[in-house]
Design a protein around this motif. Sequence first.
Motif, PDB file in Angstrom:
ATOM      1  N   ASP A  53      55.842  47.512 -67.304  1.00  0.00           N
ATOM      2  CA  ASP A  53      54.837  46.706 -66.592  1.00  0.00           C
ATOM      3  C   ASP A  53      53.399  46.966 -67.031  1.00  0.00           C
ATOM      4  O   ASP A  53      52.498  47.088 -66.207  1.00  0.00           O
ATOM      5  CB  ASP A  53      54.987  46.893 -65.073  1.00  0.00           C
ATOM      6  CG  ASP A  53      56.381  46.503 -64.611  1.00  0.00           C
ATOM      7  OD1 ASP A  53      56.640  45.293 -64.505  1.00  0.00           O
ATOM      8  OD2 ASP A  53      57.222  47.406 -64.402  1.00  0.00           O
ATOM      9  N   ASP A 102      58.283  43.929 -69.334  1.00  0.00           N
ATOM     10  CA  ASP A 102      56.932  43.455 -69.019  1.00  0.00           C
ATOM     11  C   ASP A 102      55.893  44.326 -69.712  1.00  0.00           C
ATOM     12  O   ASP A 102      54.832  44.634 -69.154  1.00  0.00           O
ATOM     13  CB  ASP A 102      56.689  43.365 -67.510  1.00  0.00           C
ATOM     14  CG  ASP A 102      57.494  42.229 -66.882  1.00  0.00           C
ATOM     15  OD1 ASP A 102      58.254  41.564 -67.592  1.00  0.00           O
ATOM     16  OD2 ASP A 102      57.343  42.011 -65.670  1.00  0.00           O
ATOM     17  N   ASN A 162      60.986  40.133 -67.336  1.00  0.00           N
ATOM     18  CA  ASN A 162      60.914  38.682 -67.141  1.00  0.00           C
ATOM     19  C   ASN A 162      59.750  38.052 -67.892  1.00  0.00           C
ATOM     20  O   ASN A 162      59.668  36.842 -68.006  1.00  0.00           O
ATOM     21  CB  ASN A 162      60.812  38.340 -65.641  1.00  0.00           C
ATOM     22  CG  ASN A 162      59.684  39.059 -64.951  1.00  0.00           C
ATOM     23  OD1 ASN A 162      59.654  40.281 -64.947  1.00  0.00           O
ATOM     24  ND2 ASN A 162      58.730  38.327 -64.397  1.00  0.00           N
ATOM     25  N   HIS A 220      59.173  46.458 -62.463  1.00  0.00           N
ATOM     26  CA  HIS A 220      59.065  45.074 -61.984  1.00  0.00           C
ATOM     27  C   HIS A 220      58.376  44.910 -60.635  1.00  0.00           C
ATOM     28  O   HIS A 220      57.588  43.993 -60.469  1.00  0.00           O
ATOM     29  CB  HIS A 220      60.426  44.371 -61.951  1.00  0.00           C
ATOM     30  CG  HIS A 220      60.328  42.951 -61.468  1.00  0.00           C
ATOM     31  ND1 HIS A 220      59.723  41.970 -62.223  1.00  0.00           N
ATOM     32  CD2 HIS A 220      60.702  42.351 -60.293  1.00  0.00           C
ATOM     33  CE1 HIS A 220      59.755  40.818 -61.546  1.00  0.00           C
ATOM     34  NE2 HIS A 220      60.333  41.033 -60.378  1.00  0.00           N
TER      35      HIS A 220
HETATM   36 MN    MN Z   1      58.714  41.972 -64.141  1.00  0.00          MN
END
Ligand code: MN
Length: 243
Positions: free
Chosen positions: A9, A42, A81, A197
Amino acid sequence: MSPILFISDLHLTPERPQAALLLRRFLREVAPSAAALYILGDFFEAWVGDDDLSEPFHADIAEALRAVSARGTRVAFLPGNRDFLAGEAFARAAGLTLLPDPTRLDLFGVPTLLTHGDAFCTDDATYQAFRTQVRGDAWQQDFLARPLAERRALARGLRERSEHAKIDKKPLIMDVNAEAVERAFRESRVDRIIHGHTHRPARHAHDVDGRPRERWVLADWYDTGAYLHCDAQGCRAVALPAA
Ligand code: MN
Ligand code: LP5
């Protein structure tokens, strides 16, 4: 014994240079003493295909990663994602191995599951429907066949829709679902799960079928950087001082 490190992230983008600066320092000063560095998704704000390497900001980051593996630290990348379209060309440029989500790992004798974490957010029904759609082969082939500029514009549009959609979602919906986590512990037969996430860094103690287990949620790199340090003694979260 050299430790194994985990990050996720970072949401790297030229629009937030601070995170990239912190990453460079982390890759220079911390990562080389580790046996391996695992990136759990990410890492990039958005990755629309490996021709995204034509963006100098992305190419520089790939090069910085490659320098780490050249110095002897294994680097592995499990996409999130935002960057699930990272492929073999990116992996070669960055000197890393791509991992499927989830991946099971023997971490200093502790069976451990690595995952980005979005698959645990089963209460977020609109996201899960979206996820199923964009992770399908047909959709990905159609998307990747479009020109780079069009893909970037589509991704920007999606980002806006995502930010807008999140305003109306209750915070709990965007956290992991307890049963999904329990199922993962049980079905993967692991005592530890590491994921990102949710941007809710923590260590959670779990008891599944009478067996103590732990779940580490990695921090994002919005305000400052952080990593999880694991060795034979266990895992601990370490914050990086701001650059
Ligand atoms: Mn994510
Ligand atoms: O990313 P974040 O943290 O803001 O929110 C996620 C979920 N959102 C997403 C969408 C991404 O942000 C989009 C960026 C992708 C960049 C690159 C990918 C390359 C593909 C480009 C595709 C054109 O993942 C968000 C979750 C949140 O995590 C918490 O878990 O809630 O989910 C959403 O907001 C999704 C909405 O609920 C539904 C979005 C509807 C959009 C429908 C468009 C359909 C088009 C499908 C493609 C043909």
